[in-house]
Design a protein around this motif. Structure first.
Motif, PDB file in Angstrom:
ATOM      1  N   GLN A  22       2.214   9.633  -9.168  1.00  0.00           N
ATOM      2  CA  GLN A  22       2.254   8.933  -7.887  1.00  0.00           C
ATOM      3  C   GLN A  22       2.386   7.429  -8.091  1.00  0.00           C
ATOM      4  O   GLN A  22       3.052   6.749  -7.312  1.00  0.00           O
ATOM      5  CB  GLN A  22       1.010   9.256  -7.049  1.00  0.00           C
ATOM      6  N   ALA A  75       5.119   4.990  -6.558  1.00  0.00           N
ATOM      7  CA  ALA A  75       4.757   3.761  -5.847  1.00  0.00           C
ATOM      8  C   ALA A  75       5.571   2.583  -6.380  1.00  0.00           C
ATOM      9  O   ALA A  75       6.048   1.747  -5.600  1.00  0.00           O
ATOM     10  CB  ALA A  75       3.260   3.487  -5.992  1.00  0.00           C
ATOM     11  N   THR A 134      -7.353   4.174  -4.322  1.00  0.00           N
ATOM     12  CA  THR A 134      -8.420   4.527  -3.385  1.00  0.00           C
ATOM     13  C   THR A 134      -8.702   6.007  -3.559  1.00  0.00           C
ATOM     14  O   THR A 134      -7.783   6.829  -3.492  1.00  0.00           O
ATOM     15  CB  THR A 134      -7.990   4.238  -1.932  1.00  0.00           C
ATOM     16  N   THR A 187      -5.914   8.691  -2.483  1.00  0.00           N
ATOM     17  CA  THR A 187      -5.213   8.702  -1.195  1.00  0.00           C
ATOM     18  C   THR A 187      -4.212   7.570  -1.037  1.00  0.00           C
ATOM     19  O   THR A 187      -3.326   7.657  -0.196  1.00  0.00           O
ATOM     20  CB  THR A 187      -6.224   8.651  -0.043  1.00  0.00           C
ATOM     21  N   GLN A 188      -4.375   6.510  -1.826  1.00  0.00           N
ATOM     22  CA  GLN A 188      -3.417   5.413  -1.761  1.00  0.00           C
ATOM     23  C   GLN A 188      -3.513   4.560  -3.021  1.00  0.00           C
ATOM     24  O   GLN A 188      -4.507   4.599  -3.737  1.00  0.00           O
ATOM     25  CB  GLN A 188      -3.600   4.549  -0.524  1.00  0.00           C
ATOM     26  N   ILE A 210       0.868  -1.178   0.000  1.00  0.00           N
ATOM     27  CA  ILE A 210       0.000   0.000   0.000  1.00  0.00           C
ATOM     28  C   ILE A 210       0.907   1.231   0.000  1.00  0.00           C
ATOM     29  O   ILE A 210       1.744   1.379   0.884  1.00  0.00           O
ATOM     30  CB  ILE A 210      -0.908   0.040   1.243  1.00  0.00           C
ATOM     31  N   TYR A 211       0.730   2.088  -0.998  1.00  0.00           N
ATOM     32  CA  TYR A 211       1.510   3.321  -1.096  1.00  0.00           C
ATOM     33  C   TYR A 211       0.584   4.494  -0.813  1.00  0.00           C
ATOM     34  O   TYR A 211      -0.445   4.649  -1.489  1.00  0.00           O
ATOM     35  CB  TYR A 211       2.119   3.447  -2.503  1.00  0.00           C
ATOM     36  N   LYS A 212       0.919   5.290   0.180  1.00  0.00           N
ATOM     37  CA  LYS A 212       0.145   6.490   0.512  1.00  0.00           C
ATOM     38  C   LYS A 212       0.570   7.612  -0.427  1.00  0.00           C
ATOM     39  O   LYS A 212       1.743   8.001  -0.440  1.00  0.00           O
ATOM     40  CB  LYS A 212       0.377   6.908   1.972  1.00  0.00           C
ATOM     41  N   THR A 213      -0.374   8.114  -1.198  1.00  0.00           N
ATOM     42  CA  THR A 213      -0.065   9.145  -2.179  1.00  0.00           C
ATOM     43  C   THR A 213       0.064  10.512  -1.517  1.00  0.00           C
ATOM     44  O   THR A 213      -0.389  10.717  -0.388  1.00  0.00           O
ATOM     45  CB  THR A 213      -1.140   9.206  -3.268  1.00  0.00           C
ATOM     46  N   HIS A 214       0.660  11.443  -2.249  1.00  0.00           N
ATOM     47  CA  HIS A 214       0.865  12.803  -1.763  1.00  0.00           C
ATOM     48  C   HIS A 214       0.442  13.790  -2.848  1.00  0.00           C
ATOM     49  O   HIS A 214       0.878  13.670  -3.997  1.00  0.00           O
ATOM     50  CB  HIS A 214       2.333  13.038  -1.408  1.00  0.00           C
ATOM     51  N   GLU A 273      -2.778   0.500  -4.152  1.00  0.00           N
ATOM     52  CA  GLU A 273      -2.427  -0.879  -3.805  1.00  0.00           C
ATOM     53  C   GLU A 273      -1.733  -1.465  -5.025  1.00  0.00           C
ATOM     54  O   GLU A 273      -2.293  -1.477  -6.121  1.00  0.00           O
ATOM     55  CB  GLU A 273      -3.670  -1.685  -3.447  1.00  0.00           C
ATOM     56  N   CYS A 323      -1.969  11.454 -10.327  1.00  0.00           N
ATOM     57  CA  CYS A 323      -2.121  10.034 -10.008  1.00  0.00           C
ATOM     58  C   CYS A 323      -1.125   9.184 -10.808  1.00  0.00           C
ATOM     59  O   CYS A 323      -0.499   8.289 -10.231  1.00  0.00           O
ATOM     60  CB  CYS A 323      -3.559   9.578 -10.228  1.00  0.00           C
TER      61      CYS A 323
END
Length: 80
Positions: A68, A72, A28, A11-12, A2-6, A14, A65
């Motif tokens: 990101q 990820a 997500t 927001t993340q 799971i990578y938390k986006t910035h 998978e 996205c």
């Protein structure tokens, strides 16, 4: 993983990579059609190709996205 986006509406991410190929990608939140389409397009492709192709794509706030997702992939590869 799971990578938390910035800096994006998503927001993340998978992500799973097996033998250099992306086998799972799911966002997500975010713009549903865009993130689902992006995820479908990258599954079955070489992670390095996707990472290089998407790095630096801009939306707002200096990222997107796709950008990101490239980050990820890089984080996933760094864990291996």
């Amino acid at each position: 993983m799971i990578y938390k986006t910035h800096g994006t509406c998503a927001t993340q991410i998978e992500l799973e990579i097996d033998n250099g190929m992306i086998t799972k990608c799911a966002f997500t939140n975010g713009c549903r059609g865009n993130t689902q389409g992006l995820a479908r397009m990258v599954i079955g492709r070489k992670a390095d190709e996707v990472k290089d192709l998407l790095r630096g794509v801009q939306c707002r706030g200096g990222t997107s996205c796709p950008d990101q997702l490239s980050r990820a992939i890089e984080a996933y590869q760094a864990q291996q």
